[in-house]
Design a protein around this motif. Structure first.
Motif, PDB file in Angstrom:
ATOM      1  N   ARG A   1      11.023   5.555 -24.370  1.00 19.63           N
ATOM      2  CA  ARG A   1      11.314   6.579 -23.356  1.00 19.63           C
ATOM      3  C   ARG A   1      10.616   7.895 -23.649  1.00 19.63           C
ATOM      4  N   ARG A   2      10.556   8.293 -24.935  1.00 16.79           N
ATOM      5  CA  ARG A   2       9.955   9.588 -25.259  1.00 16.79           C
ATOM      6  C   ARG A   2       8.434   9.576 -25.124  1.00 16.79           C
ATOM      7  N   MET A   3       7.852   8.368 -24.968  1.00 15.45           N
ATOM      8  CA  MET A   3       6.417   8.272 -24.694  1.00 15.45           C
ATOM      9  C   MET A   3       6.163   8.036 -23.213  1.00 15.45           C
ATOM     10  N   GLY A   4       7.216   8.114 -22.406  1.00 11.41           N
ATOM     11  CA  GLY A   4       7.056   7.908 -20.978  1.00 11.41           C
ATOM     12  C   GLY A   4       7.194   6.468 -20.544  1.00 11.41           C
ATOM     13  N   GLY A   5       7.716   5.620 -21.429  1.00 14.99           N
ATOM     14  CA  GLY A   5       7.899   4.208 -21.113  1.00 14.99           C
ATOM     15  C   GLY A   5       6.673   3.388 -21.444  1.00 14.99           C
ATOM     16  N   GLY A   6       6.740   2.082 -21.179  1.00 12.68           N
ATOM     17  CA  GLY A   6       5.614   1.200 -21.480  1.00 12.68           C
ATOM     18  C   GLY A   6       5.609   0.771 -22.934  1.00 12.68           C
ATOM     19  N   ASP A   7       4.504   0.168 -23.337  1.00 16.79           N
ATOM     20  CA  ASP A   7       4.378  -0.365 -24.699  1.00 16.79           C
ATOM     21  C   ASP A   7       3.729   0.661 -25.617  1.00 16.79           C
ATOM     22  N   LYS A   8       4.540   1.360 -26.339  1.00 17.68           N
ATOM     23  CA  LYS A   8       4.042   2.358 -27.277  1.00 17.68           C
ATOM     24  C   LYS A   8       3.067   1.749 -28.277  1.00 17.68           C
ATOM     25  N   SER A   9       3.357   0.527 -28.710  1.00 14.72           N
ATOM     26  CA  SER A   9       2.547  -0.095 -29.753  1.00 14.72           C
ATOM     27  C   SER A   9       1.123  -0.395 -29.299  1.00 14.72           C
ATOM     28  N   LEU A  10       0.858  -0.369 -27.986  1.00 17.69           N
ATOM     29  CA  LEU A  10      -0.489  -0.635 -27.479  1.00 17.69           C
ATOM     30  C   LEU A  10      -1.291   0.641 -27.224  1.00 17.69           C
ATOM     31  N   LEU A  11      -0.709   1.796 -27.520  1.00 18.70           N
ATOM     32  CA  LEU A  11      -1.439   3.047 -27.364  1.00 18.70           C
ATOM     33  C   LEU A  11      -2.616   3.113 -28.333  1.00 18.70           C
ATOM     34  N   ALA A  12      -3.670   3.804 -27.915  1.00 18.32           N
ATOM     35  CA  ALA A  12      -4.871   3.919 -28.746  1.00 18.32           C
ATOM     36  C   ALA A  12      -4.647   4.902 -29.882  1.00 18.32           C
ATOM     37  N   LEU A  13      -5.140   4.525 -31.054  1.00 18.28           N
ATOM     38  CA  LEU A  13      -5.044   5.371 -32.243  1.00 18.28           C
ATOM     39  C   LEU A  13      -6.289   5.147 -33.090  1.00 18.28           C
ATOM     40  N   CYS A  14      -7.162   6.126 -33.123  1.00 16.42           N
ATOM     41  CA  CYS A  14      -8.401   6.044 -33.907  1.00 16.42           C
ATOM     42  C   CYS A  14      -9.196   4.783 -33.582  1.00 16.42           C
ATOM     43  N   GLY A  15      -9.336   4.488 -32.301  1.00 17.03           N
ATOM     44  CA  GLY A  15     -10.193   3.392 -31.886  1.00 17.03           C
ATOM     45  C   GLY A  15      -9.544   2.024 -31.836  1.00 17.03           C
ATOM     46  N   ASN A  16      -8.326   1.917 -32.315  1.00 13.56           N
ATOM     47  CA  ASN A  16      -7.571   0.668 -32.246  1.00 13.56           C
ATOM     48  C   ASN A  16      -6.201   0.964 -31.648  1.00 13.56           C
ATOM     49  N   SER A  17      -5.445  -0.083 -31.381  1.00 16.33           N
ATOM     50  CA  SER A  17      -4.077   0.161 -30.928  1.00 16.33           C
ATOM     51  C   SER A  17      -3.191   0.490 -32.119  1.00 16.33           C
ATOM     52  N   LEU A  18      -2.089   1.145 -31.837  1.00 18.56           N
ATOM     53  CA  LEU A  18      -1.099   1.412 -32.877  1.00 18.56           C
ATOM     54  C   LEU A  18      -0.663   0.106 -33.529  1.00 18.56           C
ATOM     55  N   LEU A  19      -0.468  -0.924 -32.720  1.00 22.02           N
ATOM     56  CA  LEU A  19      -0.060  -2.219 -33.260  1.00 22.02           C
ATOM     57  C   LEU A  19      -1.123  -2.810 -34.182  1.00 22.02           C
ATOM     58  N   ASP A  20      -2.396  -2.607 -33.859  1.00 20.39           N
ATOM     59  CA  ASP A  20      -3.465  -3.091 -34.739  1.00 20.39           C
ATOM     60  C   ASP A  20      -3.316  -2.517 -36.143  1.00 20.39           C
ATOM     61  N   HIS A  21      -3.002  -1.227 -36.223  1.00 19.83           N
ATOM     62  CA  HIS A  21      -2.851  -0.593 -37.534  1.00 19.83           C
ATOM     63  C   HIS A  21      -1.670  -1.202 -38.297  1.00 19.83           C
ATOM     64  N   VAL A  22      -0.581  -1.460 -37.588  1.00 22.40           N
ATOM     65  CA  VAL A  22       0.590  -2.060 -38.233  1.00 22.40           C
ATOM     66  C   VAL A  22       0.276  -3.478 -38.711  1.00 22.40           C
ATOM     67  N   VAL A  23      -0.358  -4.256 -37.857  1.00 17.61           N
ATOM     68  CA  VAL A  23      -0.696  -5.639 -38.220  1.00 17.61           C
ATOM     69  C   VAL A  23      -1.624  -5.667 -39.428  1.00 17.61           C
ATOM     70  N   SER A  24      -2.615  -4.787 -39.457  1.00 12.54           N
ATOM     71  CA  SER A  24      -3.578  -4.813 -40.564  1.00 12.54           C
ATOM     72  C   SER A  24      -2.909  -4.547 -41.908  1.00 12.54           C
ATOM     73  N   ARG A  25      -1.847  -3.766 -41.906  1.00 12.61           N
ATOM     74  CA  ARG A  25      -1.156  -3.462 -43.151  1.00 12.61           C
ATOM     75  C   ARG A  25      -0.088  -4.508 -43.502  1.00 12.61           C
ATOM     76  N   PHE A  26       0.544  -5.061 -42.472  1.00 11.79           N
ATOM     77  CA  PHE A  26       1.697  -5.932 -42.716  1.00 11.79           C
ATOM     78  C   PHE A  26       1.328  -7.408 -42.819  1.00 11.79           C
ATOM     79  N   ALA A  27       0.383  -7.867 -42.001  1.00  8.16           N
ATOM     80  CA  ALA A  27       0.069  -9.298 -41.951  1.00  8.16           C
ATOM     81  C   ALA A  27      -0.302  -9.890 -43.308  1.00  8.16           C
TER      82      ALA A  27
END
Length: 210
Positions: free
Chosen positions: A16-42
């Motif tokens: 809600r504080r990001m205006g709804g939608g999938d926060k994890s798919l937002l762009a962050l330094c050329g990748n999605s936020l989720l990409d950064h999480v996956v790269s560290r956790f997977a």
């Protein structure tokens, strides 16, 4: 590390504080936020799944199972944890499940290793991360056997707070140090809730690049 530990990324919130939608798919330094999480956790777990409601196709390129909550009503991260536990019990041979939030691009690369070491041989204990003296209940190692108690807690008792379940269960906290990047100190569990948080994360990630 992690070859016999299932993992799930919790990305089922309404943002809600990001205006709804999938926060994890937002762009962050050329990748999605989720990409950064996956790269560290997977690399720390296997198998890996994603907890998210709605059309799973939007996460198809991540290449992991996308699990909708096993309970109705958008019951929050505890529902995602229960979903992960039931998935791991049914579809894996793992005895433990590691969970992380899908909006934390700095999560520790040794998170699972340290949680496992802390839990040791204490069967049934939940190992949960903390930093600067603050507990981060969605970053934890959960015994698969806790799923029945968790379902009762969430569905029958109708309590949705992750920390409340952890407090009722046997647990141990594992303290993680702040990350250092030049003059910056970064909480490894810094999570992105607002556009300002996203801008801060962008600057911090750029400062960490060589």
């Amino acid at each position: 590390m992690g070859r016999d530990i299932a993992g799930i990324i919790l990305a089922g919130g309404r943002s809600r504080r990001m205006g709804g939608g999938d926060k994890s798919l937002l762009a962050l330094c050329g990748n999605s936020l989720l990409d950064h999480v996956v790269s560290r956790f997977a690399p720390q777990v296997s198998p890996l799944a994603l907890s998210a409601n709605g059309d799973p196709a939007r996460f198809a390129r991540i290449g992991v199972p996308v699990l909708a909550d096993v309970v109705e009503g958008f019951a929050g991260p505890l529902a995602g944890i229960l979903t992960g536990l039931e998935w791991a019990a049914a579809d894996t041979a793992c005895e433990t499940l590691a969970t992380v939030a899908g909006d934390t691009p700095f999560l520790p690369r040794d998170l699972v290793e340290r949680l496992v070491a802390a839990a040791g041989e204490r069967a049934g204990v939940i190992a949960v991360a903390s930093s600067s003296g603050k507990r981060h209940p969605t970053f934890a190692l959960w015994p698969i056997a806790a799923r029945k108690a968790l379902r009762h807690f969430l569905v029958d008792d109708d309590i949705r707070r992750v920390s409340a379940f952890i407090d009722r269960h046997g647990f141990i906290e594992v303290e993680f140090s702040l990350l250092k990047s030049g003059e910056h100190e970064i909480d490894p569990f810094f999570n992105i809730n607002t556009p300002d948080d996203l801008a801060v994360a962008e600057r911090l990630l750029q400062s960490m690049q060589p």
